[in-house]
Scaffold this motif. Structure first.
Motif, PDB file in Angstrom:
ATOM      1  N   ARG A 113      -0.476   4.701  15.661  1.00 23.86           N
ATOM      2  CA  ARG A 113       0.439   4.684  16.589  1.00 23.86           C
ATOM      3  C   ARG A 113       2.070   4.948  16.055  1.00 23.86           C
ATOM      4  O   ARG A 113       2.248   4.042  15.313  1.00 23.86           O
ATOM      5  N   ARG A 114       2.358   6.116  16.314  1.00 21.10           N
ATOM      6  CA  ARG A 114       3.732   6.382  15.653  1.00 21.10           C
ATOM      7  C   ARG A 114       4.955   5.297  15.998  1.00 21.10           C
ATOM      8  O   ARG A 114       5.675   4.865  15.164  1.00 21.10           O
ATOM      9  N   ALA A 115       4.929   4.688  17.168  1.00 26.84           N
ATOM     10  CA  ALA A 115       5.875   3.860  17.388  1.00 26.84           C
ATOM     11  C   ALA A 115       5.767   2.519  16.427  1.00 26.84           C
ATOM     12  O   ALA A 115       6.616   1.945  16.230  1.00 26.84           O
ATOM     13  N   GLN A 116       4.621   2.307  15.853  1.00 33.28           N
ATOM     14  CA  GLN A 116       4.441   1.111  15.045  1.00 33.28           C
ATOM     15  C   GLN A 116       5.425   1.673  13.654  1.00 33.28           C
ATOM     16  O   GLN A 116       6.003   0.741  13.048  1.00 33.28           O
ATOM     17  N   SER A 117       5.046   2.622  12.994  1.00 32.06           N
ATOM     18  CA  SER A 117       5.878   3.334  12.021  1.00 32.06           C
ATOM     19  C   SER A 117       7.284   3.058  12.313  1.00 32.06           C
ATOM     20  O   SER A 117       8.110   3.023  11.554  1.00 32.06           O
ATOM     21  N   GLU A 118       7.732   3.807  13.429  1.00 30.42           N
ATOM     22  CA  GLU A 118       9.114   3.877  13.788  1.00 30.42           C
ATOM     23  C   GLU A 118       9.832   2.226  14.016  1.00 30.42           C
ATOM     24  O   GLU A 118      10.697   2.196  13.287  1.00 30.42           O
ATOM     25  N   PHE A 152       3.435   4.794   3.974  1.00 35.41           N
ATOM     26  CA  PHE A 152       3.364   3.524   4.213  1.00 35.41           C
ATOM     27  C   PHE A 152       2.769   3.447   5.692  1.00 35.41           C
ATOM     28  O   PHE A 152       2.614   4.112   6.268  1.00 35.41           O
ATOM     29  N   ALA A 153       2.608   1.985   6.006  1.00 33.87           N
ATOM     30  CA  ALA A 153       2.206   1.714   7.304  1.00 33.87           C
ATOM     31  C   ALA A 153       2.785   0.237   7.609  1.00 33.87           C
ATOM     32  O   ALA A 153       3.094  -0.533   6.766  1.00 33.87           O
ATOM     33  N   SER A 154       2.977   0.068   8.913  1.00 28.74           N
ATOM     34  CA  SER A 154       3.698  -1.200   9.531  1.00 28.74           C
ATOM     35  C   SER A 154       2.917  -2.413   9.018  1.00 28.74           C
ATOM     36  O   SER A 154       3.628  -3.433   8.866  1.00 28.74           O
ATOM     37  N   TRP A 155       1.722  -2.376   9.045  1.00 32.44           N
ATOM     38  CA  TRP A 155       0.907  -3.681   8.311  1.00 32.44           C
ATOM     39  C   TRP A 155       0.919  -3.840   7.107  1.00 32.44           C
ATOM     40  O   TRP A 155       0.399  -5.235   6.740  1.00 32.44           O
ATOM     41  N   CYS A 156       1.261  -3.084   6.384  1.00 32.11           N
ATOM     42  CA  CYS A 156       1.575  -3.048   4.918  1.00 32.11           C
ATOM     43  C   CYS A 156       2.503  -3.972   4.288  1.00 32.11           C
ATOM     44  O   CYS A 156       3.626  -3.462   4.175  1.00 32.11           O
ATOM     45  N   GLY A 157       2.235  -5.326   3.735  1.00 30.16           N
ATOM     46  CA  GLY A 157       3.196  -6.297   3.258  1.00 30.16           C
ATOM     47  C   GLY A 157       3.836  -5.676   2.042  1.00 30.16           C
ATOM     48  O   GLY A 157       5.105  -5.540   2.197  1.00 30.16           O
ATOM     49  N   PRO A 158       3.112  -5.010   1.075  1.00 30.08           N
ATOM     50  CA  PRO A 158       3.916  -4.368   0.122  1.00 30.08           C
ATOM     51  C   PRO A 158       4.677  -3.376   0.305  1.00 30.08           C
ATOM     52  O   PRO A 158       5.737  -3.152  -0.146  1.00 30.08           O
ATOM     53  N   CYS A 159       4.342  -2.742   1.305  1.00 30.92           N
ATOM     54  CA  CYS A 159       5.463  -1.554   1.878  1.00 30.92           C
ATOM     55  C   CYS A 159       6.759  -1.995   2.321  1.00 30.92           C
ATOM     56  O   CYS A 159       7.787  -1.544   2.055  1.00 30.92           O
ATOM     57  N   ARG A 160       6.769  -3.201   2.774  1.00 29.26           N
ATOM     58  CA  ARG A 160       7.920  -3.877   3.258  1.00 29.26           C
ATOM     59  C   ARG A 160       8.848  -4.189   2.172  1.00 29.26           C
ATOM     60  O   ARG A 160      10.168  -4.279   2.338  1.00 29.26           O
ATOM     61  N   GLY A 186      -4.949  12.197  -1.036  1.00 26.79           N
ATOM     62  CA  GLY A 186      -6.251  11.308  -1.335  1.00 26.79           C
ATOM     63  C   GLY A 186      -5.861  10.075  -1.751  1.00 26.79           C
ATOM     64  O   GLY A 186      -6.438   9.235  -2.521  1.00 26.79           O
ATOM     65  N   VAL A 187      -4.855   9.513  -0.785  1.00 25.28           N
ATOM     66  CA  VAL A 187      -4.443   8.213  -0.937  1.00 25.28           C
ATOM     67  C   VAL A 187      -5.504   7.160  -0.415  1.00 25.28           C
ATOM     68  O   VAL A 187      -6.111   7.408   0.690  1.00 25.28           O
ATOM     69  N   LYS A 188      -5.920   6.097  -1.109  1.00 20.98           N
ATOM     70  CA  LYS A 188      -6.792   5.253  -0.730  1.00 20.98           C
ATOM     71  C   LYS A 188      -6.133   3.935  -0.272  1.00 20.98           C
ATOM     72  O   LYS A 188      -6.947   3.225   0.636  1.00 20.98           O
ATOM     73  N   GLY A 189      -5.058   3.559  -0.524  1.00 20.81           N
ATOM     74  CA  GLY A 189      -4.495   2.408   0.112  1.00 20.81           C
ATOM     75  C   GLY A 189      -2.961   2.477   0.028  1.00 20.81           C
ATOM     76  O   GLY A 189      -2.284   3.370  -0.532  1.00 20.81           O
ATOM     77  N   MET A 190      -2.291   1.393   0.661  1.00 23.18           N
ATOM     78  CA  MET A 190      -1.019   1.299   0.980  1.00 23.18           C
ATOM     79  C   MET A 190      -0.337   0.323  -0.132  1.00 23.18           C
ATOM     80  O   MET A 190      -0.913  -0.951  -0.218  1.00 23.18           O
ATOM     81  N   PRO A 191       0.842   0.541  -0.693  1.00 24.85           N
ATOM     82  CA  PRO A 191       1.661   1.779  -0.719  1.00 24.85           C
ATOM     83  C   PRO A 191       1.054   2.764  -1.881  1.00 24.85           C
ATOM     84  O   PRO A 191       0.741   2.125  -2.865  1.00 24.85           O
ATOM     85  N   ARG A 232     -17.102  -1.309  10.960  1.00 23.84           N
ATOM     86  CA  ARG A 232     -16.199   0.031  11.385  1.00 23.84           C
ATOM     87  C   ARG A 232     -14.800  -0.134  10.719  1.00 23.84           C
ATOM     88  O   ARG A 232     -14.250  -1.205  10.643  1.00 23.84           O
ATOM     89  N   GLN A 233     -14.426   0.893  10.716  1.00 27.38           N
ATOM     90  CA  GLN A 233     -12.836   1.072  10.157  1.00 27.38           C
ATOM     91  C   GLN A 233     -12.103   1.940  11.061  1.00 27.38           C
ATOM     92  O   GLN A 233     -12.673   3.301  11.097  1.00 27.38           O
ATOM     93  N   THR A 234     -10.913   1.581  11.580  1.00 28.17           N
ATOM     94  CA  THR A 234     -10.354   2.362  12.481  1.00 28.17           C
ATOM     95  C   THR A 234      -8.676   2.428  12.183  1.00 28.17           C
ATOM     96  O   THR A 234      -7.831   3.011  12.866  1.00 28.17           O
ATOM     97  N   ARG A 235      -8.533   1.987  10.982  1.00 31.30           N
ATOM     98  CA  ARG A 235      -7.154   1.657  10.507  1.00 31.30           C
ATOM     99  C   ARG A 235      -6.299   2.948  10.154  1.00 31.30           C
ATOM    100  O   ARG A 235      -5.088   3.116  10.752  1.00 31.30           O
ATOM    101  N   PHE A 236      -6.941   4.054   9.890  1.00 26.16           N
ATOM    102  CA  PHE A 236      -6.301   5.346   9.603  1.00 26.16           C
ATOM    103  C   PHE A 236      -6.841   6.170  10.369  1.00 26.16           C
ATOM    104  O   PHE A 236      -7.967   6.310  10.812  1.00 26.16           O
ATOM    105  N   GLY A 237      -6.046   7.190  10.639  1.00 23.26           N
ATOM    106  CA  GLY A 237      -6.478   8.307  11.293  1.00 23.26           C
ATOM    107  C   GLY A 237      -7.694   9.326  10.943  1.00 23.26           C
ATOM    108  O   GLY A 237      -7.957   9.118   9.785  1.00 23.26           O
TER     109      GLY A 237
END
Length: 821
Positions: free
Chosen positions: A749-754, A713-721, A779-784, A641-646
């Motif tokens: 969870r918005r708080a994680q992005s903030e 971006f997403a908080s768990w995304c290393g390249p995004c950092r 149509g974004v498939k991955g981050m970033p 299962r995948q629940t990473r994205f909304g």
């Protein structure tokens, strides 16, 4: 310092001192917590590398797999976390005047052994391990800060150190220690149990994915002959003949057969064509009388390990599987194959990564010719941080090896390296370039694996050796209007036989040989409703795929983290390459519905493994992606299962199918509509709306008339950092020319992005989209993923990842648009 400047002895240390102590303790707690997770990930995830892996000089992974990283069965960093929690307890006690003096004295005295231990660990990193962990260094700094602050407070308040043993101080020390140890141990055991359960669930897919059947073996008329490897104790060598320990029968248990086939190499290797980045997925190497073997020749399971004696990961794996050798005694045989990362004895390598690995392999071979291979193996791995020729000779002597014969063997590379070179060439054919690589009855188990996960592999192999069926028996399922009845659930239900497409009126169609729809959960739900059907629940979808209703064994509301009921794949319990569209290529695309004729469940449902991940969940709150898409490879199972994205997530990897309580006829005259390439270069920006930090609504209209970079971006995304600071730099250089940047956080969870944004503090526009609706629109498939939008509202460039060359070209294109007034 005058007496007037000192704190009153009965007054609690000031808030400034207490705040500084808590800050240092929390910094240490964060660092230690991260290192605990690193150690768990290294033990459980064969693909994992930490963010502190910078090479030989600074490498947390090397330090965290050393013998010094564990104390009393728990990560050393966990004991550090307990210390920091104890510090917080003591600081809390300083808020009460009657305990302040004792608490501060206790902290000052207790910090001394912690400092000494930090210095000792730093020395070990320098002189023994040969690598530093930057996060460990951060913990040392926190320890020094705590000690310095505590001693400064003691001196400033003129507190005698004897206060540390007066009144309730001993009890306070016990309370602080108990709170720290209890809290960290309880949290650690829960996290360890959950991560282990997740890894075992992944191992179920990996082990099944490694399955390559041997139907072709019967086609050649007989079992393949074993190839004799070079005799290590060949003629002219001044060494003893191979011992009984080194002897092993050529007999080996055959994997369960199916209609797939494997290839047969003239050297006796049996192998499959599937190759992962860690090596061949299936590779069965001959075990001959010249191999060093532990366990009976007729054991139903054979474990072949390719390893390097100077490899820290190999040492960690050896520690993990050591207890299993006793637990599975008589049922498993263990075979060691050399693969030193040094070109001197392993011609597969282009250079030297481990300069002592070849000497260690020679030493083990020469000891093995006297029946002492496994003893030498264990000794080298227990002492591998002190590898040199002198120590190797001393260890051999301590094990009772005849040193005269051993010296003669060591002096003759043609003898001592012969087996190493033969093993390395076998590893080359297995397509491995690193260690450790382990094969359980021919199935690849890459990297470090924890004791529990490796036990799962062994148990699964033992079950397979009993002749467990590899495919579910076909069932007589009723089919009407392209739907299949599933009676394994209570109550029974109907499900589409094919992944859904959508017609011009927005209705879901279950039709073969068309492209599956690219949809979000919202779009899937609307299409099913328009067709007179409904979304499938996750339990219904899994039941249809596995052929049996799943059970929530641990009662946590998640059936995917328990032992699977029924088949792991729709066509059976073990993965067979090629049956489904699950080859794991990121640049691929879904195939037409039903075009993989063998990717079918026993009841006649197509493509529930791979191709597109399918939205399930009858209600919005239950929405998730089931089954895995074409990139998942063998991990695309009935239970993933995948629940990473909304719920707004949509691209070529997402699709759906519908369910109903009774069969529903398809709409008359419906034609499948082709879906657009969302977010393609040259297309107008798709409609979207996101919420800025100040509550404003930003949409496609906001972009018009401006050159804008839109990033996700997403908080768990290393390249995004790494990307966001670069975006900030580029923005500062070009904002005067009119550049806009909109960066959209898509954490559920918005708080994680903030929190992520608060770390970087960019000055450009930030917005949030927890449902990932805008992400789906583009149509974004991955981050970033980043888009360059011109003043005309069209997408000029689309950038995935942070490849330096592509980033430079992207920025040059942005400058060109800014210059074109």
């Amino acid at each position: 310092m005058t007496e007037a400047n000192r704190e009153h002895p009965g007054v609690a240390p000031g808030p400034g001192l207490r705040g500084a102590l808590v800050a240092a303790a929390m910094a240490g707690l964060g660092l230690s917590g991260y290192l605990v997770l690193v150690k768990l990930r290294l033990a459980l995830d064969p693909e994992y590398q930490s963010s502190c892996n910078f090479g030989d000089g600074f490498n947390c992974d090397v330090v965290q797999t050393s013998d010094y990283s564990t104390v009393l069965g728990a990560p050393l960093a966990l004991w550090g976390a307990a210390f920091y929690l104890g510090v917080v307890v003591l600081v809390a006690a300083m808020g009460r005047a009657e305990r302040a003096r004792a608490a501060l004295a206790l902290l000052a005295v207790g910090s001394v052994p912690v400092l000494l231990h930090s210095l000792w660990l730093a020395t070990i990193s320098k002189t023994v391990i040969g690598s530093f962990c930057l996060f460990c260094v951060g913990m040392y700094a926190a320890n020094f800060a705590i000690a310095g602050l505590a001693w400064w407070g003691v001196r400033r308040s003129s507190i005698p150190l004897a206060e540390a043993s007066r009144g309730g101080a001993p009890l306070l020390a016990v309370v602080a220690a108990l709170v720290g140890v209890a809290a960290t141990q309880l949290g650690y055991r829960q996290i360890e149990a959950r991560m282990t359960a997740d890894r075992i669930a992944a191992a179920q897919a990996e082990l099944a994915g490694a399955q390559v059947a041997v139907g072709a073996a019967s086609a050649v008329g007989a079992a393949p002959a074993e190839a004799a490897s070079a005799d290590v104790g060949g003629a002219g060598a001044a060494v003893a003949a191979p011992s009984a320990e080194a002897a092993a029968s050529q007999q080996r248990p055959a994997p369960a057969a199916s209609d797939a086939s494997i290839r047969l190499h003239p050297e006796g290797f049996r192998y499959g064509d599937a190759v992962s980045k860690k090596g061949r997925v299936f590779f069965e190497v001959p075990v001959t009388e010249h191999d060093f073997v532990l366990g009976p020749k007729d054991a139903p399971v054979t474990v072949v390990e390719f390893a390097d004696f100077e490899c820290g990961y190999c040492r960690a794996l050896t520690q993990n599987i050591s207890p299993l050798k006793k637990r599975y005694e008589g049922r498993v045989r263990w075979v060691f194959k050399h693969f030193p990362l040094d070109n001197r004895c392993n011609k597969v390598m282009k250079g030297t990564m481990h300069p002592n690995a070849c000497d260690a392999a020679k030493a083990a071979n020469c000891a093995g010719l006297q029946g002492k291979f496994w003893q030498m193996h264990d000794r080298i791995y227990s002492e591998s941080l002190r590898l040199n020729l002198e120590n190797l000779r001393n260890w051999a002597g301590e094990l009772g090896v005849d040193l005269k014969q051993w010296d003669a063997c060591m002096a003759d590379d043609a003898v001592a390296h012969r087996k190493t070179e033969a093993d390395s060439m076998a590893g080359r054919f297995a397509r491995i370039a690193g260690t450790p690589r382990t094969y359980v009855n021919g199935h690849l188990v890459p990297g470090i694996v924890s004791t529990e996960v490796f036990a799962y592999y062994l148990d699964a192999a033992l079950e397979r050796a009993k002749g467990a069926p590899t495919a579910p028996a076909p069932v007589q399922a009723r089919q009407q209007h392209g739907m299949v009845e599933i009676t394994a659930a209570e109550p029974a239900f109907w499900i589409d036989a094919y992944e859904a497409s959508i017609d011009g009126k927005g209705r879901a169609l279950s039709r073969a040989d068309v492209a599956p729809a690219e949809v979000s959960w919202f779009e899937a739900n609307a299409a099913c409703s328009a067709a007179g059907k409904r979304m499938c629940s996750e339990l219904e979808w899994i039941t249809a795929c596995a052929g049996q209703a799943p059970k929530d064994d641990d009662g946590d509301g998640d059936v995917t983290d328990d032992a699977p009921e029924g088949s792991l794949y729709p066509y059976g319990p073990f993965h067979v390459g090629g049956r489904c569209h699950d080859d794991g290529k990121n640049d691929d695309a879904p195939v037409a519905t039903g075009s993989k004729g063998d990717c079918r469940s026993a009841s006649g449902i197509f493509d529930q493994s791979g191709n597109v991940a399918e939205w399930t969940g009858r209600a919005e709150a239950d929405a998730m992606l089931s089954g895995g898409d074409f990139r998942y490879g063998a991990k695309a199972t009935c239970f993933v299962r995948q629940t990473r994205f909304g719920k707004g997530y949509r691209n070529r990897t997402t699709g759906f199918r519908c369910c109903a309580d009774a069969p529903v006829a398809p709409p008359q005259g419906a034609e499948v509509t082709e879906h657009a390439d969302h977010g393609a270069e040259g297309e107008v920006v798709p409609p979207f709306e996101v919420t800025a930090r100040d509550g404003r609504k930003l949409d496609a209209e906001w972009l018009k008339g401006h050159v804008t970079i839109v990033s996700f971006f997403a908080s768990w995304c290393g390249p995004c950092r790494r990307e966001m600071p670069e975006l900030e730099r580029f923005y500062q250089e070009n904002k005067a020319a009119g550049l806009r940047i909109l960066s959209i956080g898509v954490d559920t969870r918005r708080a994680q992005s903030e929190a992520f944004v608060d770390e970087v503090k960019p000055s450009f526009e930030i917005a949030f989209d927890p449902e990932a609706v805008s992400m789906g629109a583009f149509g974004v498939k991955g981050m970033p993923t980043t888009f360059l939008v011109g003043r005309d509202g069209k997408i000029a460039q689309r950038l995935v990842g942070i490849n330096a060359e592509k980033v430079k070209a992207f920025q040059e294109a942005a400058k060109a648009l800014l210059a074109a007034k």
